[in-house]
Design a protein around this motif. Structure first.
Motif, PDB file in Angstrom:
ATOM      1  N   MET A 174       0.823  -1.194   0.000  1.00  0.00           N
ATOM      2  CA  MET A 174       0.000   0.000   0.000  1.00  0.00           C
ATOM      3  C   MET A 174       0.868   1.259   0.000  1.00  0.00           C
ATOM      4  SD  MET A 174      -3.181   0.690  -0.015  1.00  0.00           S
ATOM      5  CE  MET A 174      -4.277   2.048   0.217  1.00  0.00           C
ATOM      6  N   ASN A 175       1.990   1.188   0.696  1.00  0.00           N
ATOM      7  CA  ASN A 175       2.878   2.338   0.777  1.00  0.00           C
ATOM      8  C   ASN A 175       3.474   2.663  -0.595  1.00  0.00           C
ATOM      9  OD1 ASN A 175       4.234   4.435   1.906  1.00  0.00           O
ATOM     10  ND2 ASN A 175       5.836   3.197   2.850  1.00  0.00           N
ATOM     11  N   LYS A 176       3.836   1.621  -1.365  1.00  0.00           N
ATOM     12  CA  LYS A 176       4.379   1.836  -2.702  1.00  0.00           C
ATOM     13  C   LYS A 176       3.334   2.468  -3.609  1.00  0.00           C
ATOM     14  CE  LYS A 176       7.831  -1.823  -2.725  1.00  0.00           C
ATOM     15  NZ  LYS A 176       8.307  -3.042  -3.405  1.00  0.00           N
ATOM     16  N   PHE A 177       2.085   2.037  -3.452  1.00  0.00           N
ATOM     17  CA  PHE A 177       1.013   2.625  -4.259  1.00  0.00           C
ATOM     18  C   PHE A 177       0.830   4.095  -3.928  1.00  0.00           C
ATOM     19  CE2 PHE A 177      -3.456   3.848  -4.705  1.00  0.00           C
ATOM     20  CZ  PHE A 177      -3.611   3.664  -6.072  1.00  0.00           C
ATOM     21  N   GLN A 178       0.878   4.440  -2.653  1.00  0.00           N
ATOM     22  CA  GLN A 178       0.730   5.844  -2.258  1.00  0.00           C
ATOM     23  C   GLN A 178       1.869   6.691  -2.824  1.00  0.00           C
ATOM     24  OE1 GLN A 178       0.438   5.672   2.024  1.00  0.00           O
ATOM     25  NE2 GLN A 178      -1.766   6.032   1.962  1.00  0.00           N
ATOM     26  N   GLN A 179       3.079   6.167  -2.776  1.00  0.00           N
ATOM     27  CA  GLN A 179       4.210   6.906  -3.325  1.00  0.00           C
ATOM     28  C   GLN A 179       4.043   7.106  -4.830  1.00  0.00           C
ATOM     29  OE1 GLN A 179       7.657   4.677  -2.186  1.00  0.00           O
ATOM     30  NE2 GLN A 179       7.636   5.398  -0.059  1.00  0.00           N
ATOM     31  N   TRP A 180       3.632   6.047  -5.524  1.00  0.00           N
ATOM     32  CA  TRP A 180       3.428   6.147  -6.964  1.00  0.00           C
ATOM     33  C   TRP A 180       2.311   7.139  -7.281  1.00  0.00           C
ATOM     34  CZ3 TRP A 180      -1.079   4.744  -9.635  1.00  0.00           C
ATOM     35  CH2 TRP A 180      -0.989   4.819 -11.023  1.00  0.00           C
ATOM     36  N   PHE A 181       1.213   7.052  -6.533  1.00  0.00           N
ATOM     37  CA  PHE A 181       0.055   7.916  -6.789  1.00  0.00           C
ATOM     38  C   PHE A 181       0.390   9.380  -6.507  1.00  0.00           C
ATOM     39  CE2 PHE A 181      -4.119   9.782  -5.793  1.00  0.00           C
ATOM     40  CZ  PHE A 181      -4.816   9.393  -6.927  1.00  0.00           C
ATOM     41  N   ASN A 182       1.159   9.636  -5.456  1.00  0.00           N
ATOM     42  CA  ASN A 182       1.511  11.020  -5.116  1.00  0.00           C
ATOM     43  C   ASN A 182       2.476  11.639  -6.120  1.00  0.00           C
ATOM     44  OD1 ASN A 182      -0.133  11.077  -2.862  1.00  0.00           O
ATOM     45  ND2 ASN A 182       1.482  10.348  -1.502  1.00  0.00           N
ATOM     46  N   LYS A 183       3.237  10.807  -6.840  1.00  0.00           N
ATOM     47  CA  LYS A 183       4.152  11.328  -7.857  1.00  0.00           C
ATOM     48  C   LYS A 183       3.411  11.811  -9.094  1.00  0.00           C
ATOM     49  CE  LYS A 183       8.144   8.522  -6.594  1.00  0.00           C
ATOM     50  NZ  LYS A 183       9.040   7.431  -7.015  1.00  0.00           N
ATOM     51  N   LEU A 184       2.172  11.353  -9.290  1.00  0.00           N
ATOM     52  CA  LEU A 184       1.412  11.734 -10.471  1.00  0.00           C
ATOM     53  C   LEU A 184       0.949  13.179 -10.355  1.00  0.00           C
ATOM     54  CD1 LEU A 184      -0.875   8.587 -10.855  1.00  0.00           C
ATOM     55  CD2 LEU A 184       1.220   9.081 -12.101  1.00  0.00           C
ATOM     56  N   SER A 185       0.726  13.794 -11.514  1.00  0.00           N
ATOM     57  CA  SER A 185       0.167  15.149 -11.504  1.00  0.00           C
ATOM     58  C   SER A 185      -1.319  15.065 -11.153  1.00  0.00           C
ATOM     59  CB  SER A 185       0.356  15.805 -12.867  1.00  0.00           C
ATOM     60  OG  SER A 185      -0.437  15.134 -13.839  1.00  0.00           O
ATOM     61  N   LEU A 186      -1.918  16.211 -10.922  1.00  0.00           N
ATOM     62  CA  LEU A 186      -3.333  16.238 -10.522  1.00  0.00           C
ATOM     63  C   LEU A 186      -4.223  15.658 -11.615  1.00  0.00           C
ATOM     64  CD1 LEU A 186      -5.236  17.086  -8.269  1.00  0.00           C
ATOM     65  CD2 LEU A 186      -5.456  19.313  -9.379  1.00  0.00           C
ATOM     66  N   ALA A 187      -3.930  15.983 -12.862  1.00  0.00           N
ATOM     67  CA  ALA A 187      -4.731  15.443 -13.974  1.00  0.00           C
ATOM     68  C   ALA A 187      -4.577  13.924 -14.072  1.00  0.00           C
ATOM     69  CB  ALA A 187      -4.315  16.104 -15.276  1.00  0.00           C
ATOM     70  N   GLN A 188      -3.357  13.431 -13.866  1.00  0.00           N
ATOM     71  CA  GLN A 188      -3.120  11.989 -13.916  1.00  0.00           C
ATOM     72  C   GLN A 188      -3.793  11.281 -12.748  1.00  0.00           C
ATOM     73  OE1 GLN A 188       1.152  12.022 -14.043  1.00  0.00           O
ATOM     74  NE2 GLN A 188       1.206  11.661 -16.258  1.00  0.00           N
ATOM     75  N   GLN A 189      -3.818  11.929 -11.571  1.00  0.00           N
ATOM     76  CA  GLN A 189      -4.508  11.339 -10.421  1.00  0.00           C
ATOM     77  C   GLN A 189      -5.996  11.216 -10.698  1.00  0.00           C
ATOM     78  OE1 GLN A 189      -3.561  13.695  -6.975  1.00  0.00           O
ATOM     79  NE2 GLN A 189      -1.528  12.794  -6.732  1.00  0.00           N
ATOM     80  N   LYS A 190      -6.572  12.245 -11.326  1.00  0.00           N
ATOM     81  CA  LYS A 190      -8.005  12.192 -11.656  1.00  0.00           C
ATOM     82  C   LYS A 190      -8.283  11.070 -12.653  1.00  0.00           C
ATOM     83  CE  LYS A 190      -9.204  17.006 -10.739  1.00  0.00           C
ATOM     84  NZ  LYS A 190      -9.707  18.270 -11.306  1.00  0.00           N
ATOM     85  N   LYS A 191      -7.410  10.915 -13.652  1.00  0.00           N
ATOM     86  CA  LYS A 191      -7.586   9.834 -14.632  1.00  0.00           C
ATOM     87  C   LYS A 191      -7.462   8.467 -13.959  1.00  0.00           C
ATOM     88  CE  LYS A 191      -6.050  12.249 -18.785  1.00  0.00           C
ATOM     89  NZ  LYS A 191      -5.020  12.339 -19.838  1.00  0.00           N
ATOM     90  N   ALA A 192      -6.498   8.325 -13.064  1.00  0.00           N
ATOM     91  CA  ALA A 192      -6.306   7.049 -12.381  1.00  0.00           C
ATOM     92  C   ALA A 192      -7.527   6.706 -11.525  1.00  0.00           C
ATOM     93  CB  ALA A 192      -5.045   7.092 -11.521  1.00  0.00           C
ATOM     94  N   LEU A 193      -8.071   7.699 -10.830  1.00  0.00           N
ATOM     95  CA  LEU A 193      -9.265   7.451 -10.021  1.00  0.00           C
ATOM     96  C   LEU A 193     -10.469   7.122 -10.891  1.00  0.00           C
ATOM     97  CD1 LEU A 193      -8.956  10.178  -7.236  1.00  0.00           C
ATOM     98  CD2 LEU A 193      -8.774   7.706  -6.979  1.00  0.00           C
ATOM     99  N   LEU A 194     -10.596   7.790 -12.021  1.00  0.00           N
ATOM    100  CA  LEU A 194     -11.703   7.522 -12.938  1.00  0.00           C
ATOM    101  C   LEU A 194     -11.611   6.103 -13.490  1.00  0.00           C
ATOM    102  CD1 LEU A 194     -14.159   8.647 -14.504  1.00  0.00           C
ATOM    103  CD2 LEU A 194     -12.546   9.268 -16.302  1.00  0.00           C
ATOM    104  N   ILE A 195     -10.411   5.696 -13.883  1.00  0.00           N
ATOM    105  CA  ILE A 195     -10.222   4.330 -14.395  1.00  0.00           C
ATOM    106  C   ILE A 195     -10.526   3.305 -13.312  1.00  0.00           C
ATOM    107  CG2 ILE A 195      -8.452   2.702 -15.202  1.00  0.00           C
ATOM    108  CD1 ILE A 195      -7.210   5.072 -16.718  1.00  0.00           C
TER     109      ILE A 195
END
Length: 60
Positions: free
Chosen positions: A1-22
């Motif tokens: 879970m920690n690796k996922f949080q690190q990966w997710f936080n490295k994404l830009s805001l637009a990429q985070q929105k796309k990842a959540l949408l997917i």
């Protein structure tokens, strides 16, 4: 879970929105598939109903 949080936080805001949408779309698709599979398995299942004796009323 920690690796996922690190990966997710490295994404830009637009990429985070796309990842959540997917993720939400995949979750919804799996949910719909599981509900349809459950209905299909319930429809094809064999339910034994109790037998009612009609002759007992005629013999009285």
């Amino acid at each position: 879970m920690n690796k996922f949080q690190q990966w997710f936080n490295k994404l830009s805001l637009a990429q985070q929105k796309k990842a959540l949408l997917i993720f939400c779309l995949l979750f919804a698709a799996f949910l719909v598939c599981s509900i349809r599979y459950q209905q299909l398995s319930m429809n094809t299942g064999s339910i034994q109903q109790p037998r009612i004796k009609i002759d007992t009323l005629k013999n009285r």
